[in-house]
Design a protein around this motif. Structure first.
Motif, short mmCIF file in Angstrom:
data_model
loop_
_atom_site.label_atom_id
_atom_site.label_comp_id
_atom_site.label_asym_id
_atom_site.label_seq_id
_atom_site.Cartn_x
_atom_site.Cartn_y
_atom_site.Cartn_z
N TYR A 123 54.86 21.31 68.34
CA TYR A 123 55.85 21.45 69.61
C TYR A 123 55.45 22.24 70.64
CZ TYR A 123 59.85 19.47 66.77
OH TYR A 123 60.88 18.94 66.23
N LEU A 124 54.97 23.31 70.71
CA LEU A 124 54.16 23.89 71.85
C LEU A 124 53.47 23.10 72.68
CD1 LEU A 124 54.13 27.53 70.20
CD2 LEU A 124 55.47 26.88 72.20
N HIS A 125 52.51 22.45 72.10
CA HIS A 125 51.46 21.53 73.05
C HIS A 125 52.12 20.50 73.53
CE1 HIS A 125 47.38 23.16 71.87
NE2 HIS A 125 47.79 23.08 70.73
N ALA A 126 53.34 19.97 72.92
CA ALA A 126 53.85 19.02 73.69
C ALA A 126 54.97 19.57 74.59
CB ALA A 126 55.02 18.21 72.70
N GLY A 166 51.30 25.63 75.82
CA GLY A 166 50.18 25.03 74.92
C GLY A 166 48.94 26.03 74.70
N TYR A 167 49.01 26.81 75.54
CA TYR A 167 47.99 27.95 75.28
C TYR A 167 48.72 29.03 74.25
CZ TYR A 167 44.78 31.80 76.18
OH TYR A 167 43.74 32.75 76.18
N LEU A 168 49.83 29.30 74.14
CA LEU A 168 50.36 30.37 73.35
C LEU A 168 50.27 29.54 71.71
CD1 LEU A 168 53.68 31.10 75.14
CD2 LEU A 168 51.73 32.51 74.71
N ALA A 169 50.24 28.14 71.86
CA ALA A 169 49.93 27.53 70.67
C ALA A 169 48.59 27.96 70.11
CB ALA A 169 50.15 25.89 70.70
N THR A 170 47.92 28.04 70.65
CA THR A 170 46.41 28.46 70.16
C THR A 170 46.47 29.87 69.42
OG1 THR A 170 45.32 29.31 72.34
CG2 THR A 170 45.52 27.02 72.19
#
Length: 204
Positions: A123-126, A166-170
């Motif tokens: 979801y975060l990447h999207a 998206g960076y937080l997803a990493t």
């Protein structure tokens, strides 16, 4: 603010009392002593549509789906539970700290199901844009939560931060990679820009 490795019995008692005071739908445990709980604010695009909203990515996406059902219907495969997405860019990350291990957080958190943290990661990447959290220190927003598995962003600066979602997803991916134990993950990873990401079991 980094969590001390040794936690006194008094601090544990304070943490337990504060945890009990939190609404059940916010968090099942305290993030760390004195932390505040606030909503994340997203601003950016979803499936190419400019959008903004407050809450977790799942809550915001549910509202987006209500507003743009035809767009969602045409993008059914953007997230798949249990499918990890790897990003090897380190930037300002420190090493992950796993719950229950030397140097790791010791606030009575229980572990999240790694499978559903992967769902939050996707979801975060999207979400192409900013995940805003207000000034700290110790201001934490739950940015993702599903099936009892939560991801938090905590701001220890005295000003608002706006990291790329998206960076937080990493960070969540790093924690899954480093702290996964038989399908369950719990841990915390700090950034040198004075914020951190937490993964643990939650109420959602």
């Amino acid at each position: 603010m980094k969590i001390a490795i040794i936690v006194t019995s008094f601090a544990i008692a304070v943490a337990s009392a504060l945890a009990a005071a939190l609404p059940e739908d916010v968090s099942v445990g305290i993030l760390y002593n004195g932390a505040k709980i606030s909503e994340m604010r997203f601003t950016g695009t979803i499936h190419g549509i400019e959008y903004s909203g407050n809450g977790t990515v799942e809550q915001i996406y549910a509202q987006f789906k209500a507003d743009y059902p035809e767009v969602v219907a045409a993008n059914t495969n953007f997230t798949a539970a249990g499918t990890p997405i790897h990003n090897l860019e380190a930037r300002n990350k420190e090493q992950p700290h796993c719950c229950g291990e030397p140097g790791g957080p010791n606030w009575g958190w229980y572990s999240a199901q790694t499978w559903y943290i992967f769902d939050g990661i996707n979801y975060l990447h999207a979400f192409r844009g900013r995940c805003d959290i207000g000034p700290g220190p110790g201001n934490c927003g739950r940015i993702s939560c599903s099936y009892g598995s939560g991801i938090y962003l905590c701001n220890d600066n005295n000003y608002m931060i706006s990291p790329n979602c998206g960076y937080l997803a990493t960070y969540a991916q790093d924690l899954c990679d480093a702290c996964n134990r038989k399908g369950y993950t719990c841990g915390q990873q700090f950034d040198t820009d004075n914020y951190n990401v937490i993964v643990h079991g939650d109420s959602c």
